[in-house]
Design an enzyme around this catalytic site. Structure first.
Site, mmCIF file in Angstrom:
data_model
loop_
_atom_site.group_PDB
_atom_site.id
_atom_site.type_symbol
_atom_site.label_atom_id
_atom_site.label_comp_id
_atom_site.label_asym_id
_atom_site.label_seq_id
_atom_site.Cartn_x
_atom_site.Cartn_y
_atom_site.Cartn_z
ATOM 1 N N ASP A 165 0.727 -0.857 -0.096
ATOM 2 C CA ASP A 165 -0.231 0.075 0.051
ATOM 3 C C ASP A 165 0.873 1.195 -0.164
ATOM 4 O OD1 ASP A 165 -1.666 2.235 0.690
ATOM 5 O OD2 ASP A 165 -2.794 1.181 2.057
ATOM 6 N N ARG B 137 -12.950 16.975 -13.302
ATOM 7 C CA ARG B 137 -11.683 16.293 -13.176
ATOM 8 C C ARG B 137 -10.930 17.341 -12.031
ATOM 9 N NH1 ARG B 137 -13.919 12.747 -14.245
ATOM 10 N NH2 ARG B 137 -13.659 10.887 -15.618
ATOM 11 N N TYR C 242 -8.265 15.622 -9.674
ATOM 12 C CA TYR C 242 -7.636 14.694 -10.433
ATOM 13 C C TYR C 242 -6.697 15.419 -11.286
ATOM 14 C CZ TYR C 242 -6.186 10.984 -13.707
ATOM 15 O OH TYR C 242 -5.554 9.858 -14.363
ATOM 16 N N THR D 232 -9.729 0.445 -18.674
ATOM 17 C CA THR D 232 -9.276 -0.546 -17.366
ATOM 18 C C THR D 232 -10.312 -0.704 -16.575
ATOM 19 O OG1 THR D 232 -8.787 1.643 -16.135
ATOM 20 C CG2 THR D 232 -6.928 0.673 -17.638
ATOM 21 N N SER E 26 -10.973 0.633 -13.553
ATOM 22 C CA SER E 26 -11.557 1.502 -12.716
ATOM 23 C C SER E 26 -12.264 2.465 -13.788
ATOM 24 C CB SER E 26 -10.454 2.125 -11.993
ATOM 25 O OG SER E 26 -9.460 3.041 -13.083
ATOM 26 N N ARG F 254 -15.844 4.034 -13.171
ATOM 27 C CA ARG F 254 -16.504 5.697 -13.640
ATOM 28 C C ARG F 254 -17.593 5.542 -14.485
ATOM 29 N NH1 ARG F 254 -10.797 5.755 -13.303
ATOM 30 N NH2 ARG F 254 -10.363 5.929 -15.259
ATOM 31 N N ARG G 4 -14.445 11.723 -26.585
ATOM 32 C CA ARG G 4 -13.314 12.529 -26.212
ATOM 33 C C ARG G 4 -12.208 12.356 -27.043
ATOM 34 N NH1 ARG G 4 -12.559 12.819 -19.606
ATOM 35 N NH2 ARG G 4 -11.459 10.735 -20.130
#
Ligand code: NAD
Length: 248
Positions: A57, A143, A146, A181, A183, A187, A208
């Protein structure tokens, strides 16, 4: 044999997505790979392919120090761990801000800090950090946090590159567009209600990209292999965009 023969590579977040694809691609090019992830069971499967795996981690400073010691000399660090928050300046919470910077920026510092002294001792090393096209390169809606953290990754990258350019260490970062992917699918699912359906949410991500498709994790891994190896010996401090034309 292979483009990374003889290199020892340490990868964070190697359990799935781009980190996993990069660990497999580096091993296929002859590298010895230490694949780490917070979720030990995700990297366990990589051991069968001749890749050493370690649970790690990256938010745990002591565990980062231990893992770097256990890994031994490292030629290539791929700092891949990161999280994509979907928020705006108005919806971002203090908790999200602290977590986003801890994982996307602070952990990169800590892992690089643990590995760099060994690289400096041996006078060679390549650090590859995961940024994003959504960073100082480009803004993207929803975002806020991010893009802010990934812009910081570019600064961190250039700083490391500048500090050690004359001591055999290179440091670059990747700025991908949207990559298929696990993740990303989370989303897409999270956006389905607002978009009307899962298909519409997926289509918005695809739209996009000027090429009309998402990247595969393997396409991004190929750039990691290039930056890891001696083919890129004259490349340092760069934020390399790989985005299917998103920023065109
Ligand atoms: P992902 O998000 O599907 O998987 C992330 C992995 O990170 C998981 O295996 C998870 O267990 C691991 N992880 C999470 N927290 C961790 C921690 N504290 N310590 C160690 N491991 C941890 O993978 P992805 O989509 O390929 O994303 C990887 C990186 O690429 C991230 O930094 C992301 O921001 C970046 N990126 C992704 C995209 C995209 O479209 N998928 C685009 C640009 C950049």
């Amino acid at each position: 044999t292979g483009r990374l023969a003889g290199k020892r590579c340490f990868v964070t977040a190697a359990g799935q997505g781009i980190g996993r694809a990069a660990a497999l691609a580096m091993a296929a090019e002859g590298a010895t790979v230490i694949a780490t992830d917070r979720d030990a069971h995700k990297v366990g499967g990589l051991g069968a392919r001749g890749i050493t795996h370690l649970p790690l981690d990256v938010l745990d400073d002591a565990a980062v120090e231990r893992a770097a010691k256990e890994a031994g000399p490292i030629d290539v660090l791929f700092n891949c761990a990161g999280f994509v928050h979907q928020n705006t300046i108005l919806t971002c919470t203090d908790e999200e801000w602290d977590f986003g910077f801890a994982l996307n920026v602070r952990a990169m510092w800590k892992v690089a800090r643990a590995v760099l002294p060994g690289m400096l001792d041996r006078g060679r090393g390549s650090v590859v950090n995961m940024s994003s096209a959504c960073s100082s390169v480009k803004g993207a809606p929803n975002r806020f946090l991010y893009g802010t953290t990934k812009a910081a990754v570019i600064g961190l990258t250039k700083s490391i590159a500048t500090e050690y350019v004359a001591r055999g260490i290179r440091c670059n970062c990747l700025c991908p567009g949207t990559v298929e992917t696990p993740s990303l699918h989370e989303r897409i699912a999270a956006n389905a209600a607002a978009a009307g359906s899962v298909e519409a949410a997926q289509a918005a991500f695809v739209a996009r990209q000027a090429m009309g498709r998402l990247a595969t994790a393997e396409e991004i891994a190929a750039l990691v292999v290039y930056l890891a190896g001696d083919e890129s010996a004259f490349v340092t401090g760069q934020a390399i965009v790989i985005d299917g034309g998103w920023t065109l």
